[in-house]
Design a protein around this motif. Structure first.
Motif, PDB file in Angstrom:
ATOM      1  N   LEU B 324       0.834  -0.858   0.023  1.00 12.79           N
ATOM      2  CA  LEU B 324       0.014  -0.027   0.094  1.00 12.79           C
ATOM      3  C   LEU B 324       0.943   1.420   0.049  1.00 12.79           C
ATOM      4  CD1 LEU B 324      -2.409  -1.170   2.317  1.00 12.79           C
ATOM      5  CD2 LEU B 324      -2.836   0.115  -0.140  1.00 12.79           C
ATOM      6  N   GLY B 325       2.021   1.066   1.063  1.00 15.23           N
ATOM      7  CA  GLY B 325       2.510   2.392   0.682  1.00 15.23           C
ATOM      8  C   GLY B 325       3.169   2.577  -0.413  1.00 15.23           C
ATOM      9  N   PHE B 326       3.921   1.881  -1.161  1.00 13.62           N
ATOM     10  CA  PHE B 326       4.264   1.830  -2.531  1.00 13.62           C
ATOM     11  C   PHE B 326       3.112   2.023  -3.521  1.00 13.62           C
ATOM     12  CE2 PHE B 326       6.716   1.123  -6.358  1.00 13.62           C
ATOM     13  CZ  PHE B 326       5.608   0.440  -7.510  1.00 13.62           C
ATOM     14  N   LEU B 327       1.945   1.522  -3.172  1.00 10.11           N
ATOM     15  CA  LEU B 327       1.148   1.929  -4.110  1.00 10.11           C
ATOM     16  C   LEU B 327       0.922   3.945  -3.758  1.00 10.11           C
ATOM     17  CD1 LEU B 327      -1.625   1.861  -6.556  1.00 10.11           C
ATOM     18  CD2 LEU B 327      -2.701   1.022  -3.993  1.00 10.11           C
ATOM     19  N   ALA B 334       4.063  10.195  -9.352  1.00  6.48           N
ATOM     20  CA  ALA B 334       2.950  10.352 -10.293  1.00  6.48           C
ATOM     21  C   ALA B 334       2.099  12.130 -10.632  1.00  6.48           C
ATOM     22  CB  ALA B 334       2.263   9.302 -11.028  1.00  6.48           C
ATOM     23  N   ILE B 335       1.536  11.893  -9.292  1.00  4.21           N
ATOM     24  CA  ILE B 335       0.404  13.318  -9.078  1.00  4.21           C
ATOM     25  C   ILE B 335       1.440  14.342  -9.666  1.00  4.21           C
ATOM     26  CG2 ILE B 335      -0.906  14.423  -7.512  1.00  4.21           C
ATOM     27  CD1 ILE B 335      -1.893  11.800  -6.744  1.00  4.21           C
ATOM     28  N   ILE B 336       2.219  14.713  -8.735  1.00  6.46           N
ATOM     29  CA  ILE B 336       3.394  15.461  -8.819  1.00  6.46           C
ATOM     30  C   ILE B 336       3.379  15.589 -10.679  1.00  6.46           C
ATOM     31  CG2 ILE B 336       5.336  17.021  -8.040  1.00  6.46           C
ATOM     32  CD1 ILE B 336       4.915  15.218  -5.348  1.00  6.46           C
ATOM     33  N   ILE B 337       3.860  14.773 -11.210  1.00  8.06           N
ATOM     34  CA  ILE B 337       4.968  15.741 -12.404  1.00  8.06           C
ATOM     35  C   ILE B 337       3.751  15.559 -13.522  1.00  8.06           C
ATOM     36  CG2 ILE B 337       5.569  14.073 -14.049  1.00  8.06           C
ATOM     37  CD1 ILE B 337       7.035  12.135 -12.187  1.00  8.06           C
ATOM     38  N   PHE B 338       2.856  15.012 -13.351  1.00  9.13           N
ATOM     39  CA  PHE B 338       1.625  14.813 -14.074  1.00  9.13           C
ATOM     40  C   PHE B 338       1.261  16.891 -13.699  1.00  9.13           C
ATOM     41  CE2 PHE B 338       1.154  11.698 -17.246  1.00  9.13           C
ATOM     42  CZ  PHE B 338       1.613  10.973 -16.753  1.00  9.13           C
ATOM     43  N   VAL B 395      -4.248   4.481 -15.165  1.00  7.27           N
ATOM     44  CA  VAL B 395      -4.738   2.790 -14.973  1.00  7.27           C
ATOM     45  C   VAL B 395      -3.280   1.972 -14.556  1.00  7.27           C
ATOM     46  CG1 VAL B 395      -5.309   1.329 -16.567  1.00  7.27           C
ATOM     47  CG2 VAL B 395      -6.040   3.243 -16.499  1.00  7.27           C
ATOM     48  N   LEU B 396      -2.460   1.825 -15.215  1.00  8.23           N
ATOM     49  CA  LEU B 396      -1.080   1.027 -14.923  1.00  8.23           C
ATOM     50  C   LEU B 396      -1.061   1.221 -13.056  1.00  8.23           C
ATOM     51  CD1 LEU B 396       1.223   1.210 -17.869  1.00  8.23           C
ATOM     52  CD2 LEU B 396      -0.077  -0.666 -16.716  1.00  8.23           C
ATOM     53  N   VAL B 397      -0.532   2.429 -12.919  1.00  5.78           N
ATOM     54  CA  VAL B 397       0.094   2.002 -11.642  1.00  5.78           C
ATOM     55  C   VAL B 397      -0.841   1.697 -10.695  1.00  5.78           C
ATOM     56  CG1 VAL B 397       0.509   3.838  -9.985  1.00  5.78           C
ATOM     57  CG2 VAL B 397       1.442   4.427 -12.164  1.00  5.78           C
ATOM     58  N   ILE B 398      -1.941   2.315 -11.267  1.00  7.57           N
ATOM     59  CA  ILE B 398      -3.013   1.673  -9.763  1.00  7.57           C
ATOM     60  C   ILE B 398      -2.869  -0.046 -10.072  1.00  7.57           C
ATOM     61  CG2 ILE B 398      -5.557   2.033  -9.187  1.00  7.57           C
ATOM     62  CD1 ILE B 398      -5.733   4.933  -9.918  1.00  7.57           C
TER      63      ILE B 398
END
Lengths: 211, 507
Positions: B324-327, B334-338, B395-398
């Motif tokens: 979960l921590g990794f997720l 990813a959020i920050i980058i995008f 989709v991939l990351v989740i």
């Protein structure tokens, strides 16, 4: 989560190990019996042990070192095993077949004093140039001492005493063997000085007994 | 050392190299006295009918095991001149291979305990199992140990049922296992009912019913029926407080109980009410009061005492904490980058929603989880491209850590199911085993009585047929032993009681 291996995508199928060297043709028992001075039963016993350890018919240097390590578990036998392997490997192919092993063993255990001394000369002559320098002799002596294992940690005064003793032994032996004191020992000097020395000849005869 | 006996000649030959540098003559070598012993001989080992043959040297490689030491002489059969073992020949094959090759393998289709027993019999430590099979062996051993531990714990739990005389202990047991007594069951259901009622009241409180008098806007039911809801809330809190205090009283280790998760949930569930009693209807703190009421929803977690599935879910989340921590971490990255890229792409658009990077965070989250509310949409082409990439990567990351969590949950859930099923089956199994034992015990007793009758008949000189003559000597001696015991204790070896119960009866 652990780090994955570097390149997980490489997918070459694991084929069976291709033959790197052509398999040596196993020599017939009768022929070995003729070429060496061992009896059939002795060769059989030795071959059984050989085949268990090296199923593909040749001994490589790593197996040699493992076998030596089993005989001398306390010390570091890798150095001496390396020199012995070189001495056994007559044609410098990197692998010793059973026939080569048996032929050399036959000269060592059943041969004359000359042959044994010649083999010892080959052992000491590390670079194979036909002459033993003081440095080569020193290396071999160090290797023999390593067989027993270092009782003192390196760098301590006890270790320095051990080193000094080894050095002194090397000096003594070199002086005895180098007849014309030119800094190298040739095969003739080696043979002559060893044959003159009674201690050496008596010790060599020790190996005449049964396997 | 015998493993390299065949290489000894070679080592001796190499020792010739030591001769020139030796200062003193080398000692003479030993001469073997008995020439026959020096030659190797083959040994025949018969394991339950399957014959194995090997050299004696092979067996003597490991002198601290049964076959390598003189212990094997105990199993020597003089008549057939072989060593006979009444053990499993399939497993023996592996043990003999260990002597031959030096590697002990563990066959996957064999039962672990059977294999362990064979190894223990032949004096081989399981630690010498080769690397190829060791991991498998260890995993199965761990599984087995866990299962046995489960069984033992449940057995211990069942056995501690009688003998509790202390009120505290009885209450604690009633709380932990509601199935033990009717009162406990009633208490269990009553608390469950009140939890449900309390949660429903919280929910219904906010439903609009009717209009505010004299003002626009709807009136929530909570304000319209203030008294009713207040009474309901008080009743629930009374029950919960009583339950918490009772549990605190009954707990064997109060400090541990106070620190446990369930008790914290209990406290958090009832505290807002008491704090609300203390605060008057003041405007300054009414905001805080409203916040406090939010905590009332934690009462729903009290249901985890009633539902095992909920407990398993909680345990799974705890055990998958790293996944979960990794997720969460990868999502945050990813959020920050995008968000950054979107912001800079959309910055110069007219009337754009993307006023700052944090404002773009909301868009990124909504897009990555494929929700797509549509309250913020990119206008420029670059922004649209970035938005597309964002939703695909979301989709991939989740999807990546989710299977790990799912498989963990499935494993723990099935383990629990298995444990429950085993516990249910145990009682039936034990009953069947008891019946089987009783019937064999009854057969033994009847045989004994028949033997005694025959003896009595012999003593009185009555002739009888030789039908019962082929009883073996062990049975006769066993009967004799029991007769001596009967004579000593002046009791009878009846078929309903076992020997131990006879001894415990004071005769």
């Amino acid at each position: 989560m652990a780090t994955p291996p570097e390149s997980p995508v490489e997918e070459h199928a694991y084929e069976l190990e291709p033959n790197r060297t052509p398999k040596p043709i196993p020599v017939a028992l009768e022929e070995l019996c003729r070429q060496t001075k061992f009896t059939k039963q002795e060769i059989r016993v030795m071959y059984r042990g050989f085949k268990t350890e090296c199923p593909d018919g040749v001994v490589h240097e790593d197996s040699f070192k493992d076998i030596y390590a089993k005989f001398f578990p306390h010390g570091n036998s890798a150095l001496y095993a390396h020199y012995v392997f070189k001495a056994f490997d007559v044609n410098c192919s990197g692998a010793i077949s059973f026939r080569e092993l048996l032929v050399t063993l036959s000269t060592l255990l059943r041969g004359s004093v000359y042959e044994r001394l010649r083999w010892a000369f080959r052992l000491y002559d590390v670079d194979g140039d036909g002459a033993i320098t003081r440095q080569e002799l020193g290396e071999v002596v160090v290797a023999v001492h390593e067989l027993l294992g270092r009782r003192a940690p390196p760098g301590s005064p006890a270790a320095r005493i051990d080193d000094a003793k080894a050095n002194e032994q090397v000096d003594r032996v070199f002086r005895k063997l180098d007849l014309n004191q030119d800094g190298v020992i040739t095969i003739e000097e080696f043979l002559e000085s060893c044959l003159k020395d009674e201690v050496i000849t008596r010790s060599l005869q020790m190996f005449d007994t049964v396997l | 050392m015998a493993s390299v006996a065949a290489w000894l000649p070679f080592a001796r030959a190499a020792a010739i190299g030591w001769v020139p540098i030796a200062t003193h003559p080398l000692p003479p070598p030993p001469v073997p006295k008995d020439r026959r012993r020096a030659e190797d001989e083959k040994l025949l080992i018969n394991v339950s009918g399957r014959r194995f043959e090997t050299w004696r040297n092979t067996l003597e490689k490991y002198p601290d095991s049964l076959l390598g030491s003189s212990e094997r002489e105990f199993f020597y059969d003089e008549d057939s001149r072989e060593y006979f073992f009444d053990r499993d020949p399939d497993i023996f094959r592996h043990i003999l291979n260990y002597y031959r090759t030096g590697k002990l393998h563990y066959p996957k289709h064999e039962c672990l305990t059977g294999y362990d027993e064979e190894l223990a019999f032949f004096g081989i430590l399981p630690d010498v199992i080769g690397d190829c099979c060791y991991e498998d062996y260890r995993d199965r051993k761990r599984e087995n140990a866990e299962r046995l531990m489960d069984d033992k714990l449940s057995e211990a739990g069942d056995q501690s049922l009688p003998q509790l005389t202390d009120l505290r202990q009885k209450m604690w047991r009633a709380f932990e296992n509601p199935h033990t007594s009717t009162a406990a069951l009633v208490f269990y259901y009553v608390t469950g009912f009140f939890i449900a009622v309390s949660v429903m009241a919280n929910v219904v409180e906010t439903v609009p019913c009717g209009h505010r008098p004299g003002r626009a806007g709807t009136l929530p039911c909570g304000e319209r029926y203030k008294i009713v809801f207040f009474c309901l809330d008080t009743a629930c809190v009374m029950i919960f407080t009583a339950e918490y205090l009772l549990r605190l009283f009954a707990a064997p280790d109060r400090c541990k109980f106070v620190r446990s998760v369930m008790s914290i949930i209990d406290v958090v569930a009832i505290l807002p009410y008491y704090i609300g009693l203390g605060i008057t209807d003041n405007d300054d703190v009414s905001g805080a009061f409203v916040t406090l009421r939010v905590f009332r929803v934690f009462r729903i977690f009290k249901f985890s005492r009633h539902s095992q599935g909920l407990r398993i879910l909680g345990y799974t989340l705890k055990s998958c904490a790293s996944e979960l921590g990794f997720l969460v971490f990868s999502l945050a990255m990813a959020i920050i980058i995008f968000a950054t890229v979107m912001f800079y792409a959309e910055k110069n658009e007219q009337d754009t929603n993307f006023t700052s990077i944090p404002a773009a965070f909301w868009y990124t989250i909504v897009t990555m989880t494929t929700l797509g509310y549509g309250d913020m949409v990119p206008g420029t082409i670059a922004g649209k491209i970035v938005g597309g990439v964002c939703s695909l990567s979301g989709v991939l990351v989740i999807a990546l850590p989710v299977p790990v969590i799912v498989s963990n949950f499935s494993r723990i859930y099935h383990q629990n199911q298995r444990a429950d099923k085993r516990k249910a089956q145990r009682k039936a199994r034990l009953a069947r085993i008891r019946i089987a034992k009783a019937s064999s015990g009854a057969a033994f007793v009847s045989k004994k009585k028949a033997a005694e009758a025959r003896l009595a008949a012999q003593e009185s000189g009555v002739e009888l047929d030789d039908a019962g003559r082929d009883e073996d000597i062990f049975e006769l001696q066993h009967h004799h032993l029991l007769r001596c015991l009967e004579r000593t204790t002046m009791c009878d070896y009846s078929k309903n009681d076992s020997i131990e119960e006879i001894i415990t009866k004071n005769c």
